[in-house]
Design a protein around this motif. Structure first.
Motif, PDB file in Angstrom:
ATOM      1  N   ASP A  76       0.657  -1.153   0.151  1.00  0.00           N
ATOM      2  CA  ASP A  76       0.273  -0.524  -0.092  1.00  0.00           C
ATOM      3  C   ASP A  76       1.022   1.583   0.155  1.00  0.00           C
ATOM      4  O   ASP A  76       1.358   2.001   0.348  1.00  0.00           O
ATOM      5  CB  ASP A  76      -0.764  -0.244   1.537  1.00  0.00           C
ATOM      6  N   GLU A  89       1.602  -2.938  -9.919  1.00  0.00           N
ATOM      7  CA  GLU A  89       0.144  -3.450  -9.668  1.00  0.00           C
ATOM      8  C   GLU A  89      -0.157  -2.774  -8.111  1.00  0.00           C
ATOM      9  O   GLU A  89       0.801  -3.675  -7.296  1.00  0.00           O
ATOM     10  CB  GLU A  89      -0.629  -4.272  -9.917  1.00  0.00           C
ATOM     11  N   TYR A 104      -1.635  -5.652  -2.370  1.00  0.00           N
ATOM     12  CA  TYR A 104      -1.816  -5.058  -1.323  1.00  0.00           C
ATOM     13  C   TYR A 104      -2.363  -4.024  -0.499  1.00  0.00           C
ATOM     14  O   TYR A 104      -1.493  -2.757  -1.136  1.00  0.00           O
ATOM     15  CB  TYR A 104      -0.406  -5.822  -0.122  1.00  0.00           C
ATOM     16  N   VAL A 105      -3.463  -3.599  -0.281  1.00  0.00           N
ATOM     17  CA  VAL A 105      -4.064  -1.987   0.249  1.00  0.00           C
ATOM     18  C   VAL A 105      -4.632  -2.886   2.251  1.00  0.00           C
ATOM     19  O   VAL A 105      -5.544  -3.218   1.789  1.00  0.00           O
ATOM     20  CB  VAL A 105      -4.918  -1.948  -0.853  1.00  0.00           C
ATOM     21  N   ARG A 153      -8.291  -2.778   2.830  1.00  0.00           N
ATOM     22  CA  ARG A 153      -8.906  -3.336   1.463  1.00  0.00           C
ATOM     23  C   ARG A 153      -9.593  -5.060   1.900  1.00  0.00           C
ATOM     24  O   ARG A 153      -8.823  -5.638   2.218  1.00  0.00           O
ATOM     25  CB  ARG A 153      -7.942  -3.635   0.319  1.00  0.00           C
ATOM     26  N   GLU A 154     -11.389  -5.079   2.258  1.00  0.00           N
ATOM     27  CA  GLU A 154     -11.217  -6.616   1.750  1.00  0.00           C
ATOM     28  C   GLU A 154     -11.133  -7.417   1.182  1.00  0.00           C
ATOM     29  O   GLU A 154     -11.076  -7.370   0.077  1.00  0.00           O
ATOM     30  CB  GLU A 154     -12.926  -6.935   2.491  1.00  0.00           C
ATOM     31  N   GLN A 172      -8.458  -9.815   0.632  1.00  0.00           N
ATOM     32  CA  GLN A 172      -6.591  -9.271   0.291  1.00  0.00           C
ATOM     33  C   GLN A 172      -6.755 -10.400  -0.890  1.00  0.00           C
ATOM     34  O   GLN A 172      -5.900  -9.783  -2.192  1.00  0.00           O
ATOM     35  CB  GLN A 172      -6.071  -9.359   0.850  1.00  0.00           C
ATOM     36  N   ALA A 198      -7.872  -9.371  -4.271  1.00  0.00           N
ATOM     37  CA  ALA A 198      -6.872  -8.034  -5.029  1.00  0.00           C
ATOM     38  C   ALA A 198      -5.818  -8.666  -5.121  1.00  0.00           C
ATOM     39  O   ALA A 198      -5.503  -8.044  -6.889  1.00  0.00           O
ATOM     40  CB  ALA A 198      -7.145  -7.122  -3.900  1.00  0.00           C
ATOM     41  N   GLU A 222      -6.613 -11.098  -8.596  1.00  0.00           N
ATOM     42  CA  GLU A 222      -6.718  -9.846 -10.133  1.00  0.00           C
ATOM     43  C   GLU A 222      -5.364  -9.089 -10.066  1.00  0.00           C
ATOM     44  O   GLU A 222      -5.030  -8.511 -11.476  1.00  0.00           O
ATOM     45  CB  GLU A 222      -7.364  -9.202  -9.752  1.00  0.00           C
ATOM     46  N   ALA A 223      -4.459  -8.523  -8.970  1.00  0.00           N
ATOM     47  CA  ALA A 223      -3.422  -8.132 -10.306  1.00  0.00           C
ATOM     48  C   ALA A 223      -2.615  -8.855 -11.079  1.00  0.00           C
ATOM     49  O   ALA A 223      -1.781  -8.264 -12.082  1.00  0.00           O
ATOM     50  CB  ALA A 223      -2.843  -7.625  -8.048  1.00  0.00           C
TER      51      ALA A 223
END
Length: 349
Positions: free
Chosen positions: A192, A222, A225-226, A229-230, A232, A235, A238-239
């Protein structure tokens, strides 16, 4: 229990002479010194540390505040305890320098820090260290310690001297090695950008590309990790999918940390891709429980916690001794690139 007066009586000298022998603060002839030493040994006399502290401007004590003791990992959690590694290194260094390290744990509550600092002041510590669990900003009141203070693995807006990992230089060194190995399309799944380590590692990635004369291509970066954010895992999937489906996919993927790299290994294998034959992977942190257990072993960058502890101890003692001025510039400690078999060299290194 024998007193200094008992020693003086048995040695046939004055209590002041015994004190001079103990403290070494005035000349005493060798014959008298020998008599006092023999009397001390015969009586089993132990000098009062409290009394000696009152006579001296140096207590020999260093205070340290951390949350490492109460922050024990649960179950099979893969996260390490970086603050504990730093504390252990500080302890070893202080012991070698003849100092006693007194450690207090926050119990997970930063609000206890001012009270702990004041308590250390009552014990007349010569200096105080606060060690954070990860590279971050803090807002702590350490003024109650009334002594030189130093932050480790964290920093504040007050300009308190601090020791930090050089995340930018570490990432730059890793990407430079990848470029030297022939990689030109280097993907990056970042932490993040609200995290200092996330921002700095991205800066290092860009700096290495610029140094090699390669353009920065934002499609290769990309967020892996954010914070907050649910889902993970979804996410990260996707990245990674975005990078793999580019018209020109990367030949190597840098991950924000080793834990992310471990997850990427699994995702790549679920797609039938082999590491490093089909795509190379690199991490960051050098968590041995991850990097050396993965197959193939993970190329990564060491977060230099032990060296940070050593530098912390040395810098604080310099501040106490007045050998160097306290500086609000952070002391940055860089860790080495640890090259393992998760990266295929496309050219000779």
């Amino acid at each position: 229990m024998a007193t200094i007066y008992d020693v003086a009586k048995l040695a046939g000298v004055s209590p002041k002479t015994v004190s001079r022998v103990l403290n070494g603060d005035a000349p005493v002839n060798e014959k008298t010194r020998t008599k006092v030493a023999r009397a001390i040994s015969e009586l089993g006399y132990v000098p009062s540390q409290a009394a000696r502290m009152m006579r001296s401007s140096r207590s020999g004590l260093i205070g340290l505040i951390t949350g490492a003791i109460s922050a024990t990992p649960h179950g099979t959690e893969t996260r390490g305890l970086p603050d504990m590694l730093i504390v252990q290194a500080i302890q070893r260094e202080m012991a070698e320098r003849g100092k006693i390290l007194m450690i207090a744990d926050t119990g997970g509550s930063p609000s206890t820090v001012p009270m702990l600092a004041a308590t250390f002041a009552q014990h007349r510590v010569e200096g105080l260290i606060y060690v954070a669990d990860h590279h971050r900003a803090v807002d702590l009141d350490l003024s109650g310690a009334n002594c030189p203070t130093l932050l480790t693995n964290c920093y504040d807006d007050r300009g308190t001297p601090c020791v930090l990992p050089d995340d930018a230089a570490g990432q730059q060194a890793l990407v430079a090695r990848l470029i030297a190995a022939g990689h030109r399309r280097i993907g990056f799944l970042t932490l993040d950008q609200a995290m200092p380590a996330g921002r700095l590692r991205l800066e290092g990635y860009k700096a290495a590309l610029a140094e090699a004369g390669l353009p920065y291509d934002p499609v290769l970066v990309e967020a892996g990790y954010v914070i907050g954010r649910e889902m993970q895992s979804a996410a990260l999937t996707e990245a990674l999918e975005h990078l793999l489906t580019l018209d020109q996919p990367p030949s190597v993927i840098c991950c924000g940390n080793d834990e992310m790299a471990m997850r990427v290994y699994g995702l790549l294998r679920s797609r039938g891709l082999r590491v490093p034959e089909d795509i190379s992977v690199a991490g960051y942190d050098d968590h041995r429980s991850i990097a050396e257990m993965l197959h193939p072993h993970l190329t990564t960058v060491e977060l230099p916690y032990i060296d940070m502890g050593r530098h912390t101890a040395a810098r604080l003692l310099d501040m106490i001794g007045g050998d160097v001025p306290a500086s609000d510039d952070p002391l940055l400690v860089q860790g080495p690139v640890v090259w393992r078999s998760s990266v295929t060299a496309l050219t000779e290194l």
